[in-house]
Design a protein around this motif. Structure first.
Motif: not given
Length: 451
Positions: A173-193
């Protein structure tokens, strides 16, 4: 990162194009060959602002491609499931056939360490039901619901107001969470939490949000019914209660009710799933939310008929076919439902819309359609604003008067400048607000009837 998107309908197409625009290598997969052929040429099969540009740019860049071959998912690090969950035939529950078929087709192409991220709106318990099949491949299943607004879907994907991810406990689960954070890195920088939640909570987030929004809309529409009888103004009521930060003003606009492919079927599926879980009493109120919403359609047709005195043989122009502006989506459209009801009462109905006529004609071929607004208004005895497109909100009442035969406008979305329409000689009928009517002797005679 290499990404596959399973299902290239509204959600999947937007998600695939948006992920490619964020720099990922994306393949969209769907069983519909005609749809895939259109997408492969960079053309959107539906109307959504900014999507045509994105599709054209990203297919040309090579970062985005489409295919019917599920083997193309092999080697992708993250696989997004974006198929539909329509209302099941014969009851209110969500039809999970497309989700199950997508998983079955994807499983042979998964590798250990892959992440499968579900974005479809599903009943609570779906993740648990699917996990065994995914786990057997060594991949990890997470749920990552979408919160898109039609007309703003691209923006909501690349700069979301929040990202909700349900990941399992443990190292996988931790690895999957890290993978999704990488996918959404730019979106997270532009958007919400980013909010990480347990799987069942994540499944509930989207459907609970839709249930709340539907409840808020039906609440103000119920107040609208009372306001009309009591002589109150529901818009002023909404402004007053909306000042309370615990309530807020958004989604408190009385009108003809909600439609589309999400809210109506989602609240029914939510209630049905609660009954399966033995907690049907907890969502019983959603049945009334649904009933209030559907009642608005009959009420609006009655307003038009009452304003004309006798709707039979009268020409009624309905402005709008899509369930909301900036979309060509006519699923469960209140506008089309009302148009069909008026036709059943004997009215000569013409429907116009900037984008949705093609889709509308497939759903209601018995109705008459006219793409050109001024032509649609010619000879109309009454006009109904059913979808608040900007061109209808700002329609010139003087020009409309030159084209129409009657002087009745029913503002089904409370979006017009009623005073301007009244000053131009129109009787303006509003939802939950006092009607602006001219004295009978000032009305314009049309044929043998008085409007």
């Amino acid at each position: 990162m290499r990404i596959s998107v399973i299902g290239c309908g509204y959600l999947g197409t937007v998600h695939a194009a948006a992920m490619a625009s964020l720099g990922h290598d994306v393949v969209g997969i769907d069983v519909d060959r005609r749809k895939i052929a259109e997408l492969a040429e960079g053309r959107a099969p539906f109307y959504e602002a900014d999507l045509p540009r994105l599709l054209d740019e990203e297919t040309r860049s090579g970062r985005l491609r489409f295919t019917t071959d599920f083997a193309a998912a092999t080697g992708a690090a993250v696989h997004f499931i974006c198929v539909g969950t329509p209302q099941r035939a014969g009851d209110d529950a969500a039809d999970m056939a497309f989700v199950n078929a997508a998983v079955d087709a994807l499983v042979p192409h998964l590798s250990p360490g892959d992440v499968v991220a579900g974005k479809s709106t599903v009943p609570v318990g779906t993740v648990a039901a699917l996990r065994e099949r995914i786990d057997a491949t060594g991949a990890t299943l997470v749920w990552n619901p979408e919160f898109l607004r039609e007309g703003r879907a691209v923006q909501d994907t690349v700069a979301p107001d929040r990202l909700v991810v349900g990941i399992p406990d443990g190292a996988d689960g931790e690895r999957a969470g890290d993978r999704l954070r990488e996918v959404y890195a730019q979106a997270r920088a532009r958007g919400g939490p980013v909010r990480g939640t347990p799987g069942a909570t994540t499944e509930l987030v989207k459907i609970a949000a839709n249930a709340f929004l539907a409840t808020k809309i039906s609440f103000i529409n119920a107040m609208s019914e009372i306001a009309e009888v009591a002589g109150a103004d529901v818009a002023e009521l909404a402004d007053a209660i909306g000042c309370d930060p615990r309530i807020g003003r958004s989604f408190l606009n009385a009108g003809i009710g909600f439609g589309g492919g999400c809210l109506p079927k989602d609240i029914r599926a939510f209630a049905a799933r609660a009954e399966e879980l033995g907690t049907g009493h907890s969502t019983r109120f959603l049945r009334e939310v649904d009933a209030i919403n559907l009642r608005r359609r009959d009420h609006t047709a009655d307003l038009v008929a009452d304003a004309l005195g006798d709707v039979a043989g009268r020409r009624v122009t309905v402005l709008g076919a899509a369930f909301k502006p900036n979309s060509d989506d006519v699923r469960d459209s209140p506008a089309l439902d009302i148009a069909a009801r008026l036709r059943s009462l004997g009215a000569l109905v013409t429907v116009t819309d900037p984008e949705a006529i093609g889709n509308a004609r497939r759903v209601h071929p018995e109705l008459s359609y006219e793409p050109h607004l001024e032509t649609a208004l010619l000879g109309a005895h009454a006009v109904l604003v059913a979808t608040e497109w900007e061109q209808y909100r700002h329609l010139d009442p003087e020009r409309a008067r030159e084209l129409a035969s009657g002087r009745v406008i029913v503002d089904g979305r409370n979006c017009l400048d009623a005073d301007a329409w009244y000053a131009a000689g129109w009787d303006c009928i509003r939802m939950g607000r006092p009607a602006l009517r001219h004295p009978a002797e000032e009305r314009v005679l049309v044929g043998a009837g008085t409007l």
